[in-house]
Design an enzyme around this catalytic site. Structure first.
Site, PDB file in Angstrom:
ATOM      1  N   SER A 205      29.392  50.557  50.135  1.00 14.70           N
ATOM      2  CA  SER A 205      30.599  50.917  49.388  1.00 14.70           C
ATOM      3  C   SER A 205      31.623  51.601  50.290  1.00 14.70           C
ATOM      4  O   SER A 205      31.295  52.510  51.056  1.00 14.70           O
ATOM      5  CB  SER A 205      30.241  51.848  48.231  1.00 14.70           C
TER       6      SER A 205
ATOM      7  N   LYS B  63      28.785  49.631  35.033  1.00 16.35           N
ATOM      8  CA  LYS B  63      30.080  49.742  34.354  1.00 16.35           C
ATOM      9  C   LYS B  63      29.961  49.668  32.830  1.00 16.35           C
ATOM     10  O   LYS B  63      30.790  50.234  32.117  1.00 16.35           O
ATOM     11  CB  LYS B  63      31.037  48.669  34.864  1.00 16.35           C
TER      12      LYS B  63
ATOM     13  N   ASP C  91      40.274  49.234  37.491  1.00 20.28           N
ATOM     14  CA  ASP C  91      40.350  47.903  38.113  1.00 20.28           C
ATOM     15  C   ASP C  91      41.543  47.120  37.580  1.00 20.28           C
ATOM     16  O   ASP C  91      42.227  46.418  38.331  1.00 20.28           O
ATOM     17  CB  ASP C  91      39.070  47.104  37.833  1.00 20.28           C
TER      18      ASP C  91
ATOM     19  N   GLY D 289      35.823  31.696  38.383  1.00 25.08           N
ATOM     20  CA  GLY D 289      34.685  32.545  38.059  1.00 25.08           C
ATOM     21  C   GLY D 289      34.802  33.121  36.661  1.00 25.08           C
ATOM     22  O   GLY D 289      35.856  33.033  36.021  1.00 25.08           O
TER      23      GLY D 289
ATOM     24  N   GLY E 255      32.680  36.249  35.702  1.00 19.14           N
ATOM     25  CA  GLY E 255      31.866  37.451  35.613  1.00 19.14           C
ATOM     26  C   GLY E 255      32.670  38.653  35.157  1.00 19.14           C
ATOM     27  O   GLY E 255      33.731  38.524  34.544  1.00 19.14           O
TER      28      GLY E 255
ATOM     29  N   ARG F 213      31.085  27.690  35.465  1.00 20.11           N
ATOM     30  CA  ARG F 213      29.942  26.847  35.810  1.00 20.11           C
ATOM     31  C   ARG F 213      29.042  26.503  34.628  1.00 20.11           C
ATOM     32  O   ARG F 213      28.203  25.620  34.741  1.00 20.11           O
ATOM     33  CB  ARG F 213      29.095  27.534  36.887  1.00 20.11           C
TER      34      ARG F 213
ATOM     35  N   ARG G  31      29.199  30.845  30.084  1.00 16.33           N
ATOM     36  CA  ARG G  31      30.336  31.536  30.700  1.00 16.33           C
ATOM     37  C   ARG G  31      31.645  31.112  30.040  1.00 16.33           C
ATOM     38  O   ARG G  31      32.563  31.927  29.859  1.00 16.33           O
ATOM     39  CB  ARG G  31      30.390  31.230  32.202  1.00 16.33           C
TER      40      ARG G  31
ATOM     41  N   TYR H 262      36.593  41.644  49.902  1.00 14.55           N
ATOM     42  CA  TYR H 262      37.172  42.304  51.075  1.00 14.55           C
ATOM     43  C   TYR H 262      36.250  42.227  52.290  1.00 14.55           C
ATOM     44  O   TYR H 262      36.644  42.580  53.401  1.00 14.55           O
ATOM     45  CB  TYR H 262      37.532  43.760  50.780  1.00 14.55           C
TER      46      TYR H 262
ATOM     47  N   GLY I 190      40.923  41.750  48.502  1.00 16.33           N
ATOM     48  CA  GLY I 190      40.062  42.701  47.830  1.00 16.33           C
ATOM     49  C   GLY I 190      40.306  44.135  48.248  1.00 16.33           C
ATOM     50  O   GLY I 190      40.132  45.061  47.446  1.00 16.33           O
TER      51      GLY I 190
END
Length: 275
Positions: A17, A68, A105, A128, A130, A153, A157, A217, A238
């Site tokens: 991190s 989270k 975020d 994506g 997620g 995918r 989702r 990132y 990122g």
């Protein structure tokens, strides 16, 4: 000097991190010599015990995966932003001992885009589905006037992204991941997938691309970001997101506004270069 105010980032895995680098740089720039910021390897099972054991010296916590959502039942209050995506990445401990959760975020994404001159787009694509994709949809609810195409995918989702869209007031169009190359024609593309997932798409970047927001990132640049830049497209990375969301955390935890954006970004860039 013994720290009189403490903060930390929790998650698993947590060793890589960058949050300690960013927050400590902010404290140094703000002259907060009696503040400390650490990292703790904490999973969902260990989280309640850790939080219950914190004393009055603690100012706040940063939460990363997989905590989270797990932190929410442990809080006294959750902001509307965090509740909208069922994800808290920031906890501030108030003077009267209450635990208040927020999500930086989402405003961090918006701030990173606005820093590059992106205030409004007519449509967008999300790669994506997620947790980061739900935050992306929440950000797009603010800056995107039209539909958002989500490339996913699985049917599961797809259903999740539709549900997030309905909750956030975003017109979500579902597309199959096999057609992800079509996403690259959108005015704004937000890539929220793990490292390597979008590498093959780099060959299909159009001649005059719009804006790419790649939330990774490390490693940086991704193959897609490098191909995008080579074609003259604007890229938000990122680290931009990480710095802007951390800046908001520092402001909330310390009460010092505005936070030191430049110092935090320079510290992040130096840390990544050293790796």
């Amino acid at each position: 000097m013994t720290p009189t105010r403490r903060a930390a980032v929790l998650g698993s895995p947590i060793a890589h991190s960058l949050s300690p680098v960013l927050h400590r740089a902010a404290y140094a720039e703000l002259g907060l010599d009696d503040w400390s910021y650490d990292r703790f390897e904490i999973d969902e099972a260990a989280l309640p015990g850790f939080v219950e054991g914190l004393d009055s010296s603690w100012a706040g916590l940063s939460l990363t995966m997989p905590l989270k959502r797990a932190i929410i039942p442990l809080l006294d209050e959750v902001s509307a932003t965090a509740a909208a995506v069922e994800a808290v990445n920031t906890v501030v401990f108030t003077a009267d001992g209450r635990r208040v959760g927020d999500n930086t975020d989402i405003p961090g994404m918006i701030a990173a885009l606005r820093e590059r001159g992106v205030d409004k787009v007519e449509s967008a694509a999300v790669l994506g589905a997620g947790a980061t994709a739900s935050s992306a949809l929440a950000a797009l609810a603010v800056i995107c006037a039209g539909p958002v195409t989500a490339y996913v995918r699985s049917p599961e989702r797809a259903a999740e992204m539709r549900a997030w869209g309905e909750r956030l007031g975003v017109d979500v169009v579902i597309a199959d991941w096999a057609d992800a190359a079509q996403a690259l024609d959108a005015p704004l593309v937000i890539a929220t997938t793990p490292a390597g997932s979008t590498d093959a798409l780099g060959e299909g970047v159009p001649d005059a691309p719009g804006i790419l927001f790649d939330v990774l990132y490390e490693p940086w640049p991704t193959a897609l970001a490098a191909a995008w830049s080579a074609r003259g497209g604007a890229v938000v990375g990122g680290l931009d997101l990480l710095v802007h969301q951390a800046l908001l955390q520092v402001e909330q935890m310390t009460g010092r506004v505005p936070g030191p954006l430049v110092a935090m970004r320079q510290a992040g860039e130096a840390a990544l270069a050293a790796r």
